[in-house]
Write an enzyme that holds these catalytic residues in place. Structure first.
Site, short mmCIF file in Angstrom:
data_model
loop_
_atom_site.label_atom_id
_atom_site.label_comp_id
_atom_site.label_asym_id
_atom_site.label_seq_id
_atom_site.Cartn_x
_atom_site.Cartn_y
_atom_site.Cartn_z
N ARG A 255 0.99 -1.19 0.11
CA ARG A 255 0.06 -0.07 0.02
C ARG A 255 0.66 1.31 -0.05
O ARG A 255 2.04 0.99 0.29
CB ARG A 255 -0.75 0.06 1.45
CG ARG A 255 -2.31 0.18 1.16
CD ARG A 255 -2.81 0.10 2.77
NE ARG A 255 -3.27 -1.11 3.11
CZ ARG A 255 -4.74 -1.40 2.46
NH1 ARG A 255 -5.18 -0.39 1.86
NH2 ARG A 255 -5.23 -2.57 3.00
N HIS B 214 -16.36 6.72 42.98
CA HIS B 214 -17.97 6.72 43.04
C HIS B 214 -18.12 8.11 42.56
O HIS B 214 -17.45 8.99 42.97
CB HIS B 214 -18.81 6.56 44.53
CG HIS B 214 -20.10 6.84 44.44
ND1 HIS B 214 -21.19 6.09 43.65
CD2 HIS B 214 -20.73 7.92 44.87
CE1 HIS B 214 -22.13 6.45 43.72
NE2 HIS B 214 -22.06 7.74 44.45
N GLY C 271 -25.14 -10.22 6.66
CA GLY C 271 -24.24 -10.51 7.70
C GLY C 271 -24.65 -9.80 9.12
O GLY C 271 -23.89 -8.57 9.09
N LEU D 29 -8.43 -9.94 15.20
CA LEU D 29 -8.50 -8.68 15.81
C LEU D 29 -7.30 -7.97 15.72
O LEU D 29 -6.31 -8.71 15.95
CB LEU D 29 -9.12 -9.20 17.33
CG LEU D 29 -10.36 -9.54 17.37
CD1 LEU D 29 -10.67 -9.92 18.69
CD2 LEU D 29 -11.53 -8.62 17.03
N GLY E 232 0.18 0.91 7.91
CA GLY E 232 -1.01 0.51 9.00
C GLY E 232 -2.00 -0.49 8.48
O GLY E 232 -2.78 -0.79 9.26
N SER F 3 -5.80 -10.07 6.25
CA SER F 3 -6.90 -10.59 5.67
C SER F 3 -7.45 -9.67 4.47
O SER F 3 -7.22 -8.68 4.50
CB SER F 3 -7.86 -11.04 6.53
OG SER F 3 -8.28 -9.85 7.32
P1 NAI Z 1 -18.18 -11.89 10.93
O1 NAI Z 1 -17.77 -13.41 10.76
O2 NAI Z 1 -17.99 -11.17 12.37
O3 NAI Z 1 -19.90 -11.96 10.70
C1 NAI Z 1 -20.40 -12.51 9.50
C2 NAI Z 1 -21.64 -12.73 9.49
O4 NAI Z 1 -22.01 -13.01 8.20
C3 NAI Z 1 -21.90 -14.06 10.28
O5 NAI Z 1 -22.83 -13.77 11.59
C4 NAI Z 1 -22.25 -14.95 9.30
O6 NAI Z 1 -23.42 -15.95 10.15
C5 NAI Z 1 -22.97 -14.33 8.37
N1 NAI Z 1 -23.36 -14.90 6.93
C6 NAI Z 1 -22.52 -15.43 6.17
N2 NAI Z 1 -22.93 -15.96 4.95
C7 NAI Z 1 -24.21 -15.48 4.98
C8 NAI Z 1 -25.33 -15.43 4.22
N3 NAI Z 1 -25.39 -16.37 3.06
N4 NAI Z 1 -26.42 -14.88 4.46
C9 NAI Z 1 -26.68 -14.23 5.62
N5 NAI Z 1 -25.57 -14.11 6.38
C10 NAI Z 1 -24.46 -14.49 6.23
O7 NAI Z 1 -17.49 -11.08 9.63
P2 NAI Z 1 -17.48 -9.74 9.70
O8 NAI Z 1 -18.55 -8.65 10.33
O9 NAI Z 1 -17.42 -9.33 8.00
O10 NAI Z 1 -16.13 -9.22 10.07
C11 NAI Z 1 -14.74 -9.75 9.52
C12 NAI Z 1 -13.71 -9.64 10.83
O11 NAI Z 1 -13.42 -8.59 10.99
C13 NAI Z 1 -14.25 -10.57 11.76
O12 NAI Z 1 -13.53 -11.48 12.32
C14 NAI Z 1 -14.27 -9.39 13.01
O13 NAI Z 1 -13.97 -9.76 14.20
C15 NAI Z 1 -13.31 -8.56 12.47
N6 NAI Z 1 -13.74 -7.19 13.02
C16 NAI Z 1 -13.60 -6.77 14.06
C17 NAI Z 1 -14.20 -5.48 14.53
C18 NAI Z 1 -14.01 -5.21 15.94
O14 NAI Z 1 -13.42 -5.85 16.76
N7 NAI Z 1 -14.87 -4.21 16.64
C19 NAI Z 1 -14.67 -4.53 13.81
C20 NAI Z 1 -14.54 -5.03 12.45
C21 NAI Z 1 -14.27 -6.37 12.01
#
Ligand code: NAI
Length: 468
Positions: free
Chosen positions: A34, A447, A182, A322, A38, A145
Site C-alpha cells: 500500500r 464513585h 451478515g 482482531l 498501517g 486478511s
Molecule cells: P463476521 O464473521 O463477524 O460476521 C459475518 C456474519 O455473516 C456471520 O454472522 C455469518 O453468519 C453471516 N453470514 C455468512 N454468510 C451469510 C449468508 N449467505 N447470508 C446471511 N448471513 C451470512 O464477519 P465480519 O463482520 O465481516 O467481520 C470480519 C472480521 O473483522 C471479523 O473477524 C471481525 O472480528 C473483524 N472485525 C472486528 C471489529 C471489532 O473488533 N470491533 C470491527 C470490524 C471487523
C-alpha cells in the site's frame, strides 16, 4: 542488504512486530505494498470506522439524545463530505504516525509487493516493476486478511452500490435503504453508522442471533436495542443472491430451515460476511510453507511455519481476526526472535463492538462454559441501578461476570452499555492475574462511575450486590 528480521505487511501485527524487534536490537525492515502504512486497520478498517462511528453518534445524539438533558438546539444538519474529511484526516494522522515510528526505530521500509523467495530471501517489487532482493535471518508474514464475500454466492462488489467495508466507509451520500448481509461486527458497526445518518437499515443474518459467538443474553438484548434504534433484522436467513438492479440492488434470501424466498430492494448493499487470510502472490507454495484447510498459514506455538526462519502472525494465522490479537502476537514473536520468552494469553483477548451502546467481552461465554461442562456461577448488574449511568441517561445494558463455581476464578465478563469497550479492561487485567470475583468486588471503585457496575456484578457473583 541483510537483516535480522523482515516483516511483510505493516498492519497492527506487522508494524508492532517490527517496532518491538528494532527496540530489542534486531536489524529490521518492513515491506508494504500500500502507499501508506498501517494495513487494513488504519487505512480502511478499525480507525476510519471509529471516526465515522463517533461522528455519526454525535449527530444522532444531538438529534435525539440531548433535549432530555436540558440542552435544546435546532435539528442538526449533516455535512457528509466534512464527516468523511474528518475520517480521512484521522487515517492520515495514524498512518503518518507509523511512518514516524519506523524512522524513530531505524526500521528500513520498502514500498512494494513482498515475496518469499526462499527461507532467508525476500524480494520486493515496486510500482515500476523493479525488483530488489533482500537477505534476512527471519521472515515474518503479517499480510492480514481480505473480504471473503458470501460463501457460494457470486457477488460483484463495485464498492459503490454493492460494497464491502471498504466502500461502506466511503459512501458519497446517505442511502435511503441499505441492506446489510451478515449480522457480525462489521455489519452492525457500519449498519449503525448509516442508520444514525438516516438510512433504513435491514440486516440479513444466517444464524438465529446477531454477533454469533457472543454471549447469548448479550446478543439478544443488543438486538432489541438496535431494533429500537430503527434497524430491522431477518435472522435464520440465508442470502442466496445479491444483484444490481437499476441504480440500486436486490438481495434475495430464504429461511435457513427452508421456505419461500424474499427479495429486498436497496440503494446500497453492504456485504459483511467475514474475511479470509490474505496470502496471494506471496510465494508461500513455492517456498514450501504449508497452509491449513482454511487457507491460513499453519504455525506452532512460537509462530513458526513448517519452514525454518519463516514465521506468521495476525489475521493470516488461526484465531480471532482482531488488531490487538495481531499486535500482541507481533510483540511475542519479536521477543522470541530476540531470544526472550514471548507469549500471548489467548484466554484473555477482549472483543469490542463499537456501536451505541458498546458491547464488550473477555473470556468465556455462558454457552461455552455449559458446552465444556464447567460448573460456574454468574452475577449480573444493570446500569439502571448505577448512579453515574442515570446521571448521563445511559442506563441501557448490564455487566455479567462468570466465575468458576468452586474456585471463584473469573472465567468471563460480558458488558453491554455505554463505554463497555473501556470498562472491559479491568476484567482483562483481573483475569490475566487469575483473579476471583471476590478480588474484583473487594477492589475500591471510585464513585460515581460506570465501573461500579463491574464491581457490583462481581459482588453479585460471589455474594450479593449492594445497590440492588
Ligand atoms: P463476521 O464473521 O463477524 O460476521 C459475518 C456474519 O455473516 C456471520 O454472522 C455469518 O453468519 C453471516 N453470514 C455468512 N454468510 C451469510 C449468508 N449467505 N447470508 C446471511 N448471513 C451470512 O464477519 P465480519 O463482520 O465481516 O467481520 C470480519 C472480521 O473483522 C471479523 O473477524 C471481525 O472480528 C473483524 N472485525 C472486528 C471489529 C471489532 O473488533 N470491533 C470491527 C470490524 C471487523
Amino acid at each position: 542488504m541483510s537483516y535480522d528480521v523482515i516483516v511483510i505487511g505493516t498492519g497492527p501485527g506487522g508494524y508492532v512486530c517490527a517496532i518491538k524487534a528494532a527496540q530489542l536490537g534486531l536489524k529490521t525492515a518492513v515491506i508494504e505494498k500500500r502507499a501508506t502504512y498501517g494495513g487494513t486497520c488504519l487505512n480502511i478498517g478499525c480507525i476510519p470506522s471509529k471516526a465515522l462511528l463517533h461522528a455519526s453518534e454525535v449527530y444522532a445524539h444531538t438529534a435525539h439524545g440531548i433535549a432530555e438533558l436540558g440542552v435544546e438546539v435546532a435539528a442538526p444538519k449533516l455535512n457528509l463530505a466534512k464527516m468523511m474529511a474528518h475520517k480521512d484526516a484521522v487515517v492520515k494522522s495514524n498512518v503518518d504516525g507509523v511512518q514516524f515510528l519506523f524512522k524513530k526505530n531505524k526500521i528500513d521500509a520498502f514500498q512494494g509487493t513482498g515475496k518469499v523467495v526462499a527461507a532467508g530471501k525476500v524480494s520486493v517489487t515496486n510500482d515500476k516493476g523493479e525488483v530488489t532482493t533482500l537477505e534476512t535471518k527471519n521472515i515474518v508474514i503479517a499480510t492480514g486478511s481480505d473480504v471473503a464475500g458470501i460463501p457460494g454466492v457470486k457477488v460483484d462488489i463495485d464498492e459503490k452500490v454493492i460494497v464491502s467495508s471498504t466502500g461502506g466507509i466511503a459512501l458519497s451520500k446517505v442511502p435511503e435503504k441499505m441492506v446489510v448481509v451478515g449480522g457480525g461486527v462489521i455489519g452492525l458497526e457500519l449498519g449503525s453508522v448509516w442508520s444514525r445518518l438516516g438510512a433504513k437499515v435491514t440486516v440479513v443474518e444466517y444464524l438465529d442471533n446477531i454477533l454469533g459467538g457472543m454471549d447469548g443474553e448479550v446478543s439478544k438484548q443488543f438486538q432489541r436495542m438496535l431494533a429500537k434504534q430503527g434497524m430491522e433484522f431477518h435472522l435464520g436467513a440465508k442470502v442466496t443472491g445479491v444483484e444490481k438492479a437499476g441504480k440500486g440492488a436486490k438481495v434475495t434470501f430464504e429461511p435457513v430451515k427452508g421456505g419461500d424466498k424474499t427479495v429486498l430492494d436497496a440503494d446500497v448493499v453492504l456485504v459483511a460476511t467475514g474475511r479470509k487470510p490474505y496470502t496471494e502472490g506471496l510465494g508461500l507454495a513455492e517456498a514450501g510453507v504449508v497452509l491449513d484447510n482454511r487457507g491460513r498459514v499453519e504455525i506452532d506455538h512460537h509462530y513458526r511455519t513448517n519452514v525454518a526462519g519463516i514465521y506468521a502472525i495476525g489475521d493470516v494465522v488461526k484465531g480471532p481476526m482482531l488488531a490487538h490479537k495481531a499486535e500482541d502476537e507481533g510483540v511475542a514473536l519479536a521477543e522470541i526472535l530476540a531470544g526472550q520468552a514471548g507469549h500471548v494469553n489467548y484466554d484473555v483477548i477482549p472483543g469490542v463492538v463499537y456501536t451505541q451502546p458498546e458491547v464488550a467481552s473477555v473470556g468465556k461465554t455462558e454457552e461455552e462454559l455449559k458446552a465444556a461442562g464447567t460448573a460456574y456461577k454468574a452475577g449480573k448488574f444493570p446500569f439502571t441501578a448505577n448512579g453515574r449511568a442515570r446521571a448521563m441517561l445511559a442506563t441501557d445494558g448490564f455487566v455479567k461476570v462468570l466465575a468458576d463455581k468452586d474456585t471463584d476464578r473469573v472465567l468471563g465478563v460480558h458488558i453491554i452499555g455505554y463505554g463497555a469497550g473501556e470498562l472491559i479492561h479491568e476484567a482483562a487485567v483481573l483475569m490475566e492475574f487469575g483473579g476471583s470475583s471476590e478480588d474484583l468486588g473487594r477492589t475500591c471503585h471510585a464513585h460515581p462511575t460506570m465501573s461500579e457496575a463491574v464491581k457490583e456484578a462481581a459482588l453479585a457473583t460471589f455474594f450479593k450486590p449492594i445497590h440492588m
